[in-house]
Design a protein around this motif. Sequence first.
Motif, PDB file in Angstrom:
ATOM      1  N   CYS A 107      -2.301  -9.825   5.635  1.00  0.00           N
ATOM      2  CA  CYS A 107      -3.247  -9.618   4.529  1.00  0.00           C
ATOM      3  C   CYS A 107      -2.953  -8.315   3.787  1.00  0.00           C
ATOM      4  N   GLY A 108      -1.690  -8.081   3.504  1.00  0.00           N
ATOM      5  CA  GLY A 108      -1.285  -6.866   2.808  1.00  0.00           C
ATOM      6  C   GLY A 108      -1.375  -6.998   1.307  1.00  0.00           C
ATOM      7  N   ILE A 109      -0.474  -6.315   0.592  1.00  0.00           N
ATOM      8  CA  ILE A 109      -0.494  -6.290  -0.867  1.00  0.00           C
ATOM      9  C   ILE A 109      -0.493  -7.686  -1.459  1.00  0.00           C
ATOM     10  N   MET A 110       0.297  -8.572  -0.896  1.00  0.00           N
ATOM     11  CA  MET A 110       0.396  -9.939  -1.401  1.00  0.00           C
ATOM     12  C   MET A 110      -0.555 -10.887  -0.681  1.00  0.00           C
ATOM     13  N   SER A 126      -8.481  -3.579   8.874  1.00  0.00           N
ATOM     14  CA  SER A 126      -9.140  -3.065   7.673  1.00  0.00           C
ATOM     15  C   SER A 126      -8.611  -3.723   6.406  1.00  0.00           C
ATOM     16  N   LYS A 127      -7.348  -4.155   6.433  1.00  0.00           N
ATOM     17  CA  LYS A 127      -6.790  -4.782   5.237  1.00  0.00           C
ATOM     18  C   LYS A 127      -7.313  -6.191   5.012  1.00  0.00           C
ATOM     19  N   ALA A 128      -7.985  -6.743   6.003  1.00  0.00           N
ATOM     20  CA  ALA A 128      -8.581  -8.075   5.859  1.00  0.00           C
ATOM     21  C   ALA A 128     -10.068  -8.018   5.550  1.00  0.00           C
ATOM     22  N   GLU A 129     -10.635  -6.803   5.484  1.00  0.00           N
ATOM     23  CA  GLU A 129     -12.090  -6.689   5.339  1.00  0.00           C
ATOM     24  C   GLU A 129     -12.613  -7.359   4.078  1.00  0.00           C
ATOM     25  N   GLY A 130     -11.850  -7.285   2.976  1.00  0.00           N
ATOM     26  CA  GLY A 130     -12.304  -7.923   1.747  1.00  0.00           C
ATOM     27  C   GLY A 130     -12.469  -9.422   1.913  1.00  0.00           C
ATOM     28  N   LEU A 131     -11.538 -10.048   2.599  1.00  0.00           N
ATOM     29  CA  LEU A 131     -11.627 -11.482   2.842  1.00  0.00           C
ATOM     30  C   LEU A 131     -12.738 -11.810   3.836  1.00  0.00           C
ATOM     31  N   ARG A 179      15.904  -1.688   8.336  1.00  0.00           N
ATOM     32  CA  ARG A 179      14.459  -1.456   8.440  1.00  0.00           C
ATOM     33  C   ARG A 179      14.199   0.002   8.675  1.00  0.00           C
ATOM     34  N   CYS A 180      13.515   0.632   7.747  1.00  0.00           N
ATOM     35  CA  CYS A 180      13.015   1.972   8.008  1.00  0.00           C
ATOM     36  C   CYS A 180      11.598   1.884   8.545  1.00  0.00           C
ATOM     37  N   HIS A 181      10.788   1.040   7.931  1.00  0.00           N
ATOM     38  CA  HIS A 181       9.374   0.950   8.287  1.00  0.00           C
ATOM     39  C   HIS A 181       8.972  -0.509   8.293  1.00  0.00           C
ATOM     40  N   HIS A 182       8.068  -0.851   9.174  1.00  0.00           N
ATOM     41  CA  HIS A 182       7.456  -2.175   9.091  1.00  0.00           C
ATOM     42  C   HIS A 182       6.332  -2.131   8.093  1.00  0.00           C
ATOM     43  N   GLU A 183       6.111  -3.273   7.432  1.00  0.00           N
ATOM     44  CA  GLU A 183       4.964  -3.345   6.539  1.00  0.00           C
ATOM     45  C   GLU A 183       3.693  -3.242   7.368  1.00  0.00           C
ATOM     46  N   ASP A 184       2.764  -2.439   6.894  1.00  0.00           N
ATOM     47  CA  ASP A 184       1.486  -2.307   7.585  1.00  0.00           C
ATOM     48  C   ASP A 184       0.602  -3.458   7.161  1.00  0.00           C
ATOM     49  N   ARG A 185       0.783  -4.572   7.827  1.00  0.00           N
ATOM     50  CA  ARG A 185       0.068  -5.771   7.410  1.00  0.00           C
ATOM     51  C   ARG A 185      -1.428  -5.603   7.629  1.00  0.00           C
TER      52      ARG A 185
END
Length: 375
Positions: free
Chosen positions: A14-17, A40-45, A369-375
Motif C-alpha cells: 500500500c505504498g505510493i502506487m 501506517s501506509k494502509a490507514e487511509g484504506l 538494491r540499495c533500499h527496499h521500498e517501505d511498503r
Amino acid sequence: MTNAHVRRVALIGCGIMGAPIGGHIMDAGFDLTVHNRTRSKAEGLLARGAHWADSPAEAAADADVVLTMVGYPSEVEDVYLATDGLIRAAKRGAWLIDLTTSSPQLARDIHDAAEVEDKHAFDCPVTGGEQGAIDGTLTLIAGVSEAEAAPVLPVLESFSSKIFYFDQPGGGQTAKLCNQVSLASCMLGYADALALAEQSGIDQEKVLEVMASGTGGSGASRTLAPRSLAGDYKPGFMVEHLRKDIALALRRSEDLDITLPGAETAFTLFDMLCQIGGARMGTQALTLLYQDEATCAAAGLDWSLLDRDEYADDGEDGCGCGHDHGDGHECCGHHDHGHECCGGHHHDHDGDHECCGGHGHHDHDGGCRCHHEDR
C-alpha cells in the motif's frame, strides 16, 4: 470463475502506487483486504472500510483476486514462493496478479507454480506513475491473453484506462522493461538538452517548448522536465526503482547477448544518483547530476559518498547497491566530480571495463538494491 464470483480482493503493498489503487478497487464495490509491511501506509484504506491482515497469507486466504505491488523481485519471490507464500495460501481458483515491475523469468516461475496448485497467476506491471494511480488511469501490461484475463477485468479496469495483452507468462514484464529502457534514455535526452541550454545562456523553458513542437520531445520531457526545472524532486517514481528496472533490462540483454548502450549509460547515472543520496527522490532528480555541488547539497545530495573506499563496510554489498565489485569494477566508474558531474566529469572507460553491461546481477533482482521500498 465468472465475473460475478469476484467479490473479495486482497492487496499486498500500500505504498505510493498501491494505496490509490486500493482506493479505486473499493470505489468499484469490491470487498478489500490489505497487508502492508508498514501498517501506517494502509490507514487511509482502513479508515474507508478495508480489512487488515497481519500477513500476505492471511490477506489472500479468502480472496478471489490477490494483487501485489511491492518493490523488488526478491520481495515478489518471497511473497509468492515462500513456504507460507501466496501460491500455497490462496484458495483454489484464485487469481494472483503481480503489478510490480519484476523479472520475466520470475513471472514465468510464479505462473507455473500457481497452475500446479490449481490457481491462476500472471504478471501485470503498470505504467503511469503516482498520478496515474491517483487518477485511476494506469496503463496495464499483462502477460496473459485478453480471453484468459476476462474474469478479473472488472478489478483491473477499476484503476486503469488501458490494458495491453502480451499473451504469455513474463510477456508483461518484458514489455514493461522495454518501456523503462526507453523512458530512461528519454530522461537522459532532456537532461542533456537542459544542461546545454543552461550553459549556453538560453531560456530552458522555451527549449522545452521547441522540443514539444517537434520530434525532440517525449512524455518524459513533457511531464518530468518541468518538475526538474522547478526543483521539485518529490517522488512519483523513485530513482532506486528505475535503477532496478534498468538493471533487470540489462540482465535480460545479457541473457540475449545483445548490447543496450543507452540503458547502460542510464544505469550508470541513476546508480550514481542513488549512491550520493538520491535513491528515494523522484527520477526527475537526474538533472541534479548536471549541477554544481552547492545546488546538489541544497537538494540533500552528498558527493563525498562517492569517495568512500570501494570495500568500506556499508551493509552486505559495500556501496549497498548489490553489485559484484570484483576485478576492480567500480559501481559508477572513476570520475572527477569537482564541479559538475555531467557538465565536467571524466569517466574512466579505458580497457575492457564495461560501464554497466559488466556489473554482476544476482538472481531475479538484477543485483541492484540499495533500499527496499517501505511498503
